[in-house]
Motif scaffolding. Structure first.
Motif, PDB file in Angstrom:
ATOM      1  N   ARG A  32       0.864  -1.187   0.000  1.00 44.30           N
ATOM      2  CA  ARG A  32       0.000   0.000   0.000  1.00 44.30           C
ATOM      3  C   ARG A  32       0.893   1.227   0.000  1.00 44.30           C
ATOM      4  NH1 ARG A  32       2.532   1.857   3.622  1.00 44.30           N
ATOM      5  NH2 ARG A  32       1.060   3.560   3.668  1.00 44.30           N
ATOM      6  N   GLY A  33       0.255   2.402  -0.122  1.00 42.56           N
ATOM      7  CA  GLY A  33       1.030   3.641  -0.264  1.00 42.56           C
ATOM      8  C   GLY A  33       1.091   3.986  -1.746  1.00 42.56           C
ATOM      9  N   ALA A  34       0.767   5.253  -2.051  1.00 40.87           N
ATOM     10  CA  ALA A  34       0.531   5.631  -3.448  1.00 40.87           C
ATOM     11  C   ALA A  34       1.687   5.292  -4.403  1.00 40.87           C
ATOM     12  CB  ALA A  34       0.182   7.120  -3.510  1.00 40.87           C
ATOM     13  N   PRO A  35       2.923   5.747  -4.141  1.00 49.96           N
ATOM     14  CA  PRO A  35       3.985   5.427  -5.106  1.00 49.96           C
ATOM     15  C   PRO A  35       4.243   3.921  -5.200  1.00 49.96           C
ATOM     16  CG  PRO A  35       4.659   7.211  -3.635  1.00 49.96           C
ATOM     17  CD  PRO A  35       3.408   6.634  -3.071  1.00 49.96           C
ATOM     18  N   ARG A  75      -7.679  -0.153  -6.582  1.00 49.37           N
ATOM     19  CA  ARG A  75      -7.894   0.912  -5.585  1.00 49.37           C
ATOM     20  C   ARG A  75      -8.096   2.234  -6.332  1.00 49.37           C
ATOM     21  NH1 ARG A  75      -4.198   1.113  -0.451  1.00 49.37           N
ATOM     22  NH2 ARG A  75      -6.135   2.014   0.362  1.00 49.37           N
ATOM     23  N   CYS A 145      -0.102   8.402   8.999  1.00 43.02           N
ATOM     24  CA  CYS A 145      -0.062   7.236   8.108  1.00 43.02           C
ATOM     25  C   CYS A 145       1.389   6.820   7.879  1.00 43.02           C
ATOM     26  CB  CYS A 145      -0.777   7.522   6.793  1.00 43.02           C
ATOM     27  SG  CYS A 145      -1.085   6.021   5.805  1.00 43.02           S
ATOM     28  N   ALA A 147       4.199   7.189   4.932  1.00 41.82           N
ATOM     29  CA  ALA A 147       4.674   7.655   3.629  1.00 41.82           C
ATOM     30  C   ALA A 147       6.178   7.445   3.601  1.00 41.82           C
ATOM     31  CB  ALA A 147       4.295   9.112   3.415  1.00 41.82           C
ATOM     32  N   ALA A 151       6.017   2.613   1.488  1.00 40.89           N
ATOM     33  CA  ALA A 151       4.944   3.177   0.666  1.00 40.89           C
ATOM     34  C   ALA A 151       5.457   3.651  -0.692  1.00 40.89           C
ATOM     35  CB  ALA A 151       4.289   4.343   1.409  1.00 40.89           C
ATOM     36  N   THR A 157       8.478   9.452   1.003  1.00 41.54           N
ATOM     37  CA  THR A 157       8.189  10.839   0.643  1.00 41.54           C
ATOM     38  C   THR A 157       8.205  11.710   1.915  1.00 41.54           C
ATOM     39  OG1 THR A 157       5.821  10.366   0.720  1.00 41.54           O
ATOM     40  CG2 THR A 157       6.920  10.203  -1.432  1.00 41.54           C
ATOM     41  N   GLN A 184      -1.275   2.221  10.020  1.00 41.04           N
ATOM     42  CA  GLN A 184      -0.029   2.346   9.250  1.00 41.04           C
ATOM     43  C   GLN A 184       1.045   3.104  10.030  1.00 41.04           C
ATOM     44  OE1 GLN A 184      -3.087   2.946   8.023  1.00 41.04           O
ATOM     45  NE2 GLN A 184      -3.251   2.535   5.836  1.00 41.04           N
ATOM     46  N   ALA A 224       0.825  11.944   0.173  1.00 40.32           N
ATOM     47  CA  ALA A 224      -0.415  12.245  -0.550  1.00 40.32           C
ATOM     48  C   ALA A 224      -0.752  11.098  -1.491  1.00 40.32           C
ATOM     49  CB  ALA A 224      -0.264  13.531  -1.355  1.00 40.32           C
ATOM     50  N   ASP A 225      -2.037  10.926  -1.709  1.00 39.80           N
ATOM     51  CA  ASP A 225      -2.510   9.925  -2.678  1.00 39.80           C
ATOM     52  C   ASP A 225      -2.920  10.560  -3.987  1.00 39.80           C
ATOM     53  OD1 ASP A 225      -3.028   8.696   0.166  1.00 39.80           O
ATOM     54  OD2 ASP A 225      -2.733   7.077  -1.289  1.00 39.80           O
ATOM     55  N   ASN A 235      -5.284  12.318   1.213  1.00 38.90           N
ATOM     56  CA  ASN A 235      -4.314  11.463   1.913  1.00 38.90           C
ATOM     57  C   ASN A 235      -5.098  10.656   2.945  1.00 38.90           C
ATOM     58  OD1 ASN A 235      -1.549  10.606   2.346  1.00 38.90           O
ATOM     59  ND2 ASN A 235      -1.641  11.660   4.311  1.00 38.90           N
ATOM     60  N   LYS A 236      -4.405   9.830   3.672  1.00 36.78           N
ATOM     61  CA  LYS A 236      -5.046   8.923   4.631  1.00 36.78           C
ATOM     62  C   LYS A 236      -6.035   9.654   5.532  1.00 36.78           C
ATOM     63  CE  LYS A 236      -4.777   5.441   4.769  1.00 36.78           C
ATOM     64  NZ  LYS A 236      -5.833   4.682   4.048  1.00 36.78           N
ATOM     65  N   PHE A 302      -9.696   7.689   2.938  1.00 38.26           N
ATOM     66  CA  PHE A 302      -8.932   8.919   2.694  1.00 38.26           C
ATOM     67  C   PHE A 302      -9.814  10.128   2.997  1.00 38.26           C
ATOM     68  CE2 PHE A 302      -7.391   5.563  -0.037  1.00 38.26           C
ATOM     69  CZ  PHE A 302      -6.037   5.579   0.240  1.00 38.26           C
TER      70      PHE A 302
HETATM   71  O1  MRU Z   1      -4.439   3.076   2.327  1.00 38.70           O
HETATM   72  P1  MRU Z   1      -2.965   3.321   2.165  1.00 38.70           P
HETATM   73  O2  MRU Z   1      -2.143   2.738   3.262  1.00 38.70           O
HETATM   74  O3  MRU Z   1      -2.482   2.915   0.786  1.00 38.70           O
HETATM   75  O4  MRU Z   1      -2.820   4.902   2.255  1.00 38.70           O
HETATM   76  C1  MRU Z   1      -1.541   5.444   2.197  1.00 38.70           C
HETATM   77  C2  MRU Z   1      -1.486   6.900   2.411  1.00 38.70           C
HETATM   78  O5  MRU Z   1      -2.486   7.565   2.585  1.00 38.70           O
HETATM   79  C3  MRU Z   1      -0.136   7.531   2.298  1.00 38.70           C
HETATM   80  O6  MRU Z   1       0.000   8.617   3.162  1.00 38.70           O
HETATM   81  C4  MRU Z   1       0.057   8.017   0.849  1.00 38.70           C
HETATM   82  O7  MRU Z   1      -0.194   6.969  -0.045  1.00 38.70           O
HETATM   83  C5  MRU Z   1       1.417   8.545   0.600  1.00 38.70           C
HETATM   84  S1  MRU Z   1       2.610   7.233   0.540  1.00 38.70           S
HETATM   85  C6  MRU Z   1       4.115   7.881   0.100  1.00 38.70           C
END
Ligand code: MRU
Length: 338
Positions: A32-35, A75, A145, A147, A151, A157, A184, A224-225, A235-236, A302
Protein backbone atom coordinates in the motif's frame (compact mmCIF):
# COMPACT_ATOMS: atom_id res chain seq x y z
CA UNK A 1 6.99 -8.14 -1.49
CA UNK A 2 6.92 -7.79 2.28
CA UNK A 3 3.40 -8.38 3.62
CA UNK A 4 2.59 -5.00 5.20
CA UNK A 5 -0.49 -6.43 6.91
CA UNK A 6 1.75 -8.54 9.13
CA UNK A 7 4.31 -5.90 10.15
CA UNK A 8 5.74 -5.20 12.67
CA UNK A 9 5.18 -8.58 14.35
CA UNK A 10 6.18 -10.72 11.37
CA UNK A 11 8.37 -9.96 8.37
CA UNK A 12 6.79 -12.29 5.83
CA UNK A 13 7.28 -12.07 2.08
CA UNK A 14 4.56 -12.71 -0.50
CA UNK A 15 5.54 -13.96 -3.94
CA UNK A 16 3.35 -12.86 -6.83
CA UNK A 17 3.49 -15.32 -9.70
CA UNK A 18 0.96 -13.74 -12.03
CA UNK A 19 -1.21 -10.68 -12.59
CA UNK A 20 -4.00 -12.03 -10.35
CA UNK A 21 -1.59 -12.29 -7.43
CA UNK A 22 -0.46 -8.70 -7.99
CA UNK A 23 -4.03 -7.35 -8.20
CA UNK A 24 -4.94 -9.22 -5.03
CA UNK A 25 -1.84 -7.92 -3.21
CA UNK A 26 -2.80 -4.31 -3.98
CA UNK A 27 -6.48 -4.79 -3.15
CA UNK A 28 -5.84 -6.56 0.15
CA UNK A 29 -3.09 -4.11 1.26
CA UNK A 30 -0.18 -6.55 1.20
CA UNK A 31 1.35 -3.52 -0.47
CA UNK A 32 0.00 0.00 0.00
CA UNK A 33 1.03 3.64 -0.26
CA UNK A 34 0.53 5.63 -3.45
CA UNK A 35 3.99 5.43 -5.11
CA UNK A 36 4.43 1.77 -4.08
CA UNK A 37 1.09 0.85 -5.64
CA UNK A 38 2.18 2.54 -8.89
CA UNK A 39 5.52 0.74 -9.00
CA UNK A 40 3.80 -2.53 -8.12
CA UNK A 41 1.27 -2.10 -10.94
CA UNK A 42 4.05 -1.46 -13.46
CA UNK A 43 5.87 -4.57 -12.30
CA UNK A 44 2.60 -6.49 -12.38
CA UNK A 45 2.09 -5.55 -16.02
CA UNK A 46 5.64 -6.60 -16.86
CA UNK A 47 5.06 -9.87 -15.00
CA UNK A 48 1.73 -10.46 -16.72
CA UNK A 49 3.42 -9.88 -20.07
CA UNK A 50 6.35 -12.16 -19.22
CA UNK A 51 3.94 -14.99 -18.29
CA UNK A 52 1.89 -14.58 -21.46
CA UNK A 53 1.66 -17.57 -23.79
CA UNK A 54 0.40 -15.38 -26.66
CA UNK A 55 2.14 -16.12 -29.95
CA UNK A 56 0.91 -13.08 -31.88
CA UNK A 57 0.87 -9.37 -31.01
CA UNK A 58 -2.90 -9.21 -31.38
CA UNK A 59 -3.60 -11.66 -28.59
CA UNK A 60 -0.72 -10.19 -26.56
CA UNK A 61 -2.23 -6.68 -26.88
CA UNK A 62 -5.68 -7.90 -25.79
CA UNK A 63 -4.15 -9.58 -22.73
CA UNK A 64 -2.13 -6.45 -21.87
CA UNK A 65 -5.24 -4.27 -22.05
CA UNK A 66 -7.15 -6.71 -19.83
CA UNK A 67 -4.31 -6.70 -17.30
CA UNK A 68 -4.34 -2.87 -17.27
CA UNK A 69 -8.07 -2.88 -16.56
CA UNK A 70 -7.72 -5.45 -13.81
CA UNK A 71 -5.07 -3.44 -11.98
CA UNK A 72 -6.92 -0.13 -12.47
CA UNK A 73 -9.89 -1.65 -10.62
CA UNK A 74 -7.93 -2.43 -7.45
CA UNK A 75 -7.89 0.91 -5.58
CA UNK A 76 -9.44 4.22 -6.73
CA UNK A 77 -7.82 7.09 -4.83
CA UNK A 78 -4.05 7.01 -5.36
CA UNK A 79 -3.48 8.48 -8.82
CA UNK A 80 0.00 6.94 -9.04
CA UNK A 81 -1.67 3.62 -9.91
CA UNK A 82 -3.30 5.11 -13.00
CA UNK A 83 -0.20 7.16 -13.82
CA UNK A 84 1.98 4.01 -13.83
CA UNK A 85 -0.53 2.07 -15.94
CA UNK A 86 -0.60 4.95 -18.46
CA UNK A 87 3.20 5.02 -18.57
CA UNK A 88 3.28 1.25 -19.25
CA UNK A 89 0.60 1.69 -21.94
CA UNK A 90 2.74 4.37 -23.64
CA UNK A 91 5.79 2.07 -23.56
CA UNK A 92 3.68 -0.70 -25.07
CA UNK A 93 2.31 1.63 -27.77
CA UNK A 94 5.83 2.84 -28.69
CA UNK A 95 6.99 -0.77 -29.10
CA UNK A 96 3.91 -1.78 -31.06
CA UNK A 97 4.32 1.27 -33.31
CA UNK A 98 7.91 0.23 -34.00
CA UNK A 99 6.62 -3.22 -35.07
CA UNK A 100 8.22 -5.11 -32.16
CA UNK A 101 7.57 -8.83 -31.63
CA UNK A 102 5.90 -10.26 -28.52
CA UNK A 103 9.31 -11.09 -27.05
CA UNK A 104 10.63 -7.59 -27.72
CA UNK A 105 7.53 -6.06 -26.13
CA UNK A 106 8.06 -8.22 -23.04
CA UNK A 107 11.62 -6.90 -22.71
CA UNK A 108 10.42 -3.32 -23.25
CA UNK A 109 7.74 -3.61 -20.53
CA UNK A 110 10.21 -5.10 -18.08
CA UNK A 111 12.65 -2.24 -18.76
CA UNK A 112 9.94 0.39 -18.30
CA UNK A 113 8.82 -1.14 -14.99
CA UNK A 114 12.44 -1.13 -13.78
CA UNK A 115 12.75 2.53 -14.81
CA UNK A 116 9.56 3.44 -12.92
CA UNK A 117 11.02 1.72 -9.85
CA UNK A 118 14.41 3.43 -10.12
CA UNK A 119 12.86 6.84 -10.86
CA UNK A 120 10.73 6.52 -7.75
CA UNK A 121 13.73 5.96 -5.48
CA UNK A 122 15.54 8.91 -7.11
CA UNK A 123 12.42 11.10 -6.76
CA UNK A 124 12.08 10.25 -3.07
CA UNK A 125 15.74 11.15 -2.48
CA UNK A 126 15.20 14.50 -4.26
CA UNK A 127 12.04 15.13 -2.19
CA UNK A 128 14.15 14.42 0.90
CA UNK A 129 16.82 16.91 -0.14
CA UNK A 130 14.29 19.67 -0.97
CA UNK A 131 12.31 19.01 2.19
CA UNK A 132 15.34 18.96 4.48
CA UNK A 133 15.85 22.66 3.78
CA UNK A 134 12.47 23.36 5.43
CA UNK A 135 13.37 21.56 8.65
CA UNK A 136 14.93 23.66 11.43
CA UNK A 137 18.13 22.59 13.22
CA UNK A 138 16.04 20.90 15.91
CA UNK A 139 12.57 19.69 15.02
CA UNK A 140 9.74 17.67 16.49
CA UNK A 141 7.89 16.43 13.41
CA UNK A 142 4.40 14.93 13.31
CA UNK A 143 3.50 12.57 10.48
CA UNK A 144 0.30 10.69 9.71
CA UNK A 145 -0.06 7.24 8.11
CA UNK A 146 3.02 5.76 6.44
CA UNK A 147 4.67 7.65 3.63
CA UNK A 148 7.98 5.87 4.01
CA UNK A 149 10.14 3.37 2.16
CA UNK A 150 7.32 0.82 2.50
CA UNK A 151 4.94 3.18 0.67
CA UNK A 152 7.35 3.85 -2.21
CA UNK A 153 10.11 2.01 -4.04
CA UNK A 154 12.41 3.11 -1.19
CA UNK A 155 13.36 6.04 1.11
CA UNK A 156 9.82 7.46 1.19
CA UNK A 157 8.19 10.84 0.64
CA UNK A 158 7.19 12.34 4.03
CA UNK A 159 9.70 10.00 5.68
CA UNK A 160 12.06 10.94 2.84
CA UNK A 161 11.92 14.50 4.16
CA UNK A 162 12.64 13.23 7.66
CA UNK A 163 15.50 11.01 6.41
CA UNK A 164 16.85 13.91 4.34
CA UNK A 165 16.76 16.19 7.38
CA UNK A 166 18.58 13.63 9.54
CA UNK A 167 21.21 13.15 6.79
CA UNK A 168 21.61 16.93 6.63
CA UNK A 169 22.48 16.96 10.34
CA UNK A 170 19.17 18.17 11.81
CA UNK A 171 18.24 16.88 15.24
CA UNK A 172 14.87 15.28 14.55
CA UNK A 173 12.36 13.49 16.68
CA UNK A 174 9.22 12.09 15.08
CA UNK A 175 5.69 11.77 16.38
CA UNK A 176 3.82 9.10 14.46
CA UNK A 177 0.02 9.16 14.54
CA UNK A 178 -1.10 5.56 14.92
CA UNK A 179 -3.55 6.07 12.01
CA UNK A 180 -6.75 4.22 12.72
CA UNK A 181 -8.14 1.98 11.42
CA UNK A 182 -5.31 0.22 9.55
CA UNK A 183 -2.59 1.48 11.92
CA UNK A 184 -0.03 2.35 9.25
CA UNK A 185 1.58 4.87 11.61
CA UNK A 186 1.98 2.64 14.65
CA UNK A 187 2.83 -0.50 12.71
CA UNK A 188 4.78 0.72 9.66
CA UNK A 189 6.11 4.26 10.21
CA UNK A 190 7.37 3.44 13.69
CA UNK A 191 8.88 0.17 12.41
CA UNK A 192 10.79 1.94 9.66
CA UNK A 193 12.02 4.82 11.80
CA UNK A 194 13.06 2.69 14.76
CA UNK A 195 15.01 0.47 12.32
CA UNK A 196 16.77 3.61 11.07
CA UNK A 197 17.59 4.72 14.61
CA UNK A 198 15.39 7.86 14.34
CA UNK A 199 13.75 8.77 17.67
CA UNK A 200 10.04 8.01 17.34
CA UNK A 201 7.04 8.45 19.60
CA UNK A 202 3.75 6.78 18.65
CA UNK A 203 0.59 8.65 19.63
CA UNK A 204 -3.06 7.83 19.08
CA UNK A 205 -4.73 10.04 16.49
CA UNK A 206 -6.74 11.96 19.07
CA UNK A 207 -3.61 13.15 20.92
CA UNK A 208 -2.25 15.43 18.19
CA UNK A 209 -4.29 18.50 19.21
CA UNK A 210 -3.24 18.41 22.85
CA UNK A 211 0.41 17.87 21.94
CA UNK A 212 0.31 20.79 19.49
CA UNK A 213 -1.30 22.98 22.14
CA UNK A 214 1.49 22.04 24.53
CA UNK A 215 3.93 23.44 21.96
CA UNK A 216 5.60 20.08 21.33
CA UNK A 217 5.26 19.89 17.52
CA UNK A 218 7.29 22.13 15.19
CA UNK A 219 6.03 20.96 11.82
CA UNK A 220 3.84 18.37 10.15
CA UNK A 221 4.78 16.44 7.03
CA UNK A 222 2.49 13.93 5.32
CA UNK A 223 2.37 12.08 2.02
CA UNK A 224 -0.42 12.25 -0.55
CA UNK A 225 -2.51 9.92 -2.68
CA UNK A 226 -3.68 12.55 -5.13
CA UNK A 227 -3.11 16.28 -5.37
CA UNK A 228 -5.64 18.21 -7.42
CA UNK A 229 -4.70 21.14 -9.68
CA UNK A 230 -5.58 23.66 -6.95
CA UNK A 231 -3.47 21.87 -4.32
CA UNK A 232 -6.34 20.11 -2.51
CA UNK A 233 -4.77 16.89 -1.26
CA UNK A 234 -6.24 13.44 -0.67
CA UNK A 235 -4.31 11.46 1.91
CA UNK A 236 -5.05 8.92 4.63
CA UNK A 237 -8.19 9.57 6.65
CA UNK A 238 -7.35 11.87 9.56
CA UNK A 239 -4.93 14.06 7.59
CA UNK A 240 -7.54 16.81 7.27
CA UNK A 241 -8.02 16.99 11.04
CA UNK A 242 -4.26 17.25 11.55
CA UNK A 243 -4.05 20.07 8.97
CA UNK A 244 -6.82 22.08 10.64
CA UNK A 245 -5.18 21.60 14.04
CA UNK A 246 -1.81 22.67 12.62
CA UNK A 247 -3.35 25.87 11.24
CA UNK A 248 -5.00 26.63 14.59
CA UNK A 249 -1.63 26.32 16.32
CA UNK A 250 0.43 28.13 13.67
CA UNK A 251 2.41 25.00 12.77
CA UNK A 252 3.63 24.55 9.15
CA UNK A 253 1.85 21.71 7.34
CA UNK A 254 3.82 20.19 4.44
CA UNK A 255 2.74 17.63 1.84
CA UNK A 256 5.56 15.56 0.30
CA UNK A 257 4.87 13.60 -2.89
CA UNK A 258 6.37 12.73 -6.25
CA UNK A 259 5.12 14.72 -9.22
CA UNK A 260 3.22 11.58 -10.33
CA UNK A 261 0.83 12.19 -7.41
CA UNK A 262 -0.23 15.52 -8.88
CA UNK A 263 -3.33 15.17 -11.02
CA UNK A 264 -3.77 18.37 -12.99
CA UNK A 265 -6.82 16.85 -14.72
CA UNK A 266 -8.66 16.94 -11.40
CA UNK A 267 -9.59 20.55 -10.66
CA UNK A 268 -10.20 20.28 -6.94
CA UNK A 269 -10.55 17.88 -4.03
CA UNK A 270 -14.29 17.34 -4.51
CA UNK A 271 -13.53 15.45 -7.73
CA UNK A 272 -11.13 12.98 -6.08
CA UNK A 273 -12.70 9.51 -5.66
CA UNK A 274 -12.49 8.41 -2.04
CA UNK A 275 -12.18 4.68 -1.39
CA UNK A 276 -14.60 3.25 1.16
CA UNK A 277 -13.07 0.11 2.68
CA UNK A 278 -14.56 -2.87 4.50
CA UNK A 279 -16.32 -2.13 7.84
CA UNK A 280 -14.34 -4.91 9.50
CA UNK A 281 -11.26 -2.66 9.50
CA UNK A 282 -13.17 -0.42 11.93
CA UNK A 283 -15.05 -3.02 13.95
CA UNK A 284 -12.06 -5.28 14.56
CA UNK A 285 -8.38 -5.12 15.40
CA UNK A 286 -7.12 -8.50 14.28
CA UNK A 287 -9.66 -10.97 15.66
CA UNK A 288 -10.74 -8.67 18.50
CA UNK A 289 -14.18 -7.15 18.00
CA UNK A 290 -14.38 -3.51 19.15
CA UNK A 291 -17.87 -2.48 18.03
CA UNK A 292 -21.14 -4.36 18.51
CA UNK A 293 -22.96 -6.17 15.73
CA UNK A 294 -25.76 -3.97 14.42
CA UNK A 295 -23.88 -0.64 14.64
CA UNK A 296 -23.59 1.17 11.33
CA UNK A 297 -19.98 1.65 10.25
CA UNK A 298 -18.29 4.21 8.02
CA UNK A 299 -14.81 3.56 6.67
CA UNK A 300 -13.68 6.21 4.17
CA UNK A 301 -10.01 5.40 3.70
CA UNK A 302 -8.93 8.92 2.69
CA UNK A 303 -9.92 12.52 3.24
CA UNK A 304 -9.21 15.73 1.38
CA UNK A 305 -7.23 18.54 2.95
CA UNK A 306 -8.25 21.83 1.31
CA UNK A 307 -5.26 23.68 -0.16
CA UNK A 308 -5.69 26.62 2.23
CA UNK A 309 -4.27 24.51 5.07
CA UNK A 310 -1.15 23.47 3.16
CA UNK A 311 2.03 25.51 3.70
CA UNK A 312 3.94 23.97 0.79
CA UNK A 313 4.03 20.89 -1.45
CA UNK A 314 7.44 19.22 -1.65
CA UNK A 315 8.18 17.28 -4.85
CA UNK A 316 11.30 16.10 -6.68
CA UNK A 317 10.89 19.20 -8.87
CA UNK A 318 11.17 21.53 -5.91
CA UNK A 319 8.99 23.10 -3.23
CA UNK A 320 5.71 24.69 -4.35
CA UNK A 321 3.95 27.45 -2.45
CA UNK A 322 0.40 28.85 -2.66
CA UNK A 323 -1.37 29.72 -4.83
CA UNK A 324 -0.87 26.12 -5.95
CA UNK A 325 -3.09 26.45 -9.01
CA UNK A 326 -0.41 28.84 -10.36
CA UNK A 327 2.77 27.26 -9.00
CA UNK A 328 1.82 23.69 -10.04
CA UNK A 329 0.56 24.74 -13.47
CA UNK A 330 3.69 26.73 -14.28
CA UNK A 331 5.96 23.86 -13.15
CA UNK A 332 3.97 21.48 -15.37
CA UNK A 333 4.38 23.90 -18.28
CA UNK A 334 8.11 24.33 -17.66
CA UNK A 335 8.66 20.55 -17.67
CA UNK A 336 6.58 20.06 -20.82
CA UNK A 337 8.73 22.61 -22.68
CA UNK A 338 11.95 20.74 -21.79
O1 MRU B 1 -4.44 3.08 2.33
P1 MRU B 1 -2.97 3.32 2.17
O2 MRU B 1 -2.14 2.74 3.26
O3 MRU B 1 -2.48 2.92 0.79
O4 MRU B 1 -2.82 4.90 2.25
C1 MRU B 1 -1.54 5.44 2.20
C2 MRU B 1 -1.49 6.90 2.41
O5 MRU B 1 -2.49 7.56 2.59
C3 MRU B 1 -0.14 7.53 2.30
O6 MRU B 1 0.00 8.62 3.16
C4 MRU B 1 0.06 8.02 0.85
O7 MRU B 1 -0.19 6.97 -0.05
C5 MRU B 1 1.42 8.54 0.60
S1 MRU B 1 2.61 7.23 0.54
C6 MRU B 1 4.11 7.88 0.10
Amino acid sequence: MVDQRKLPADEIYVTCKNINDVAKAIKTMVIRGAPAIGVCAAMGLALGAARSKATGTRQFTTEFQRNCEQLAATRPTAVNLFWAIERMKRAFADGAFAGESVDQLKVRLRAEADRIHDDDVANCKAIGAHGAALVPAEARILTHCNAGALAAAGYGTALGVIRGAVEAGRKVTVLADETRPFLQGARLTAWELVKDGIETTVITDNMAGAIMRAGDIDLVVVGADRIAANGDTANKIGTYSVAVLAREHGIPFYVAAPWSTIDLDTTDGDAIPIEERHPREVTHVGNNQLAPEGAHIRNPSFDVTPHKYITAIITERGVFHPPFSDSLASAAGAYQRR
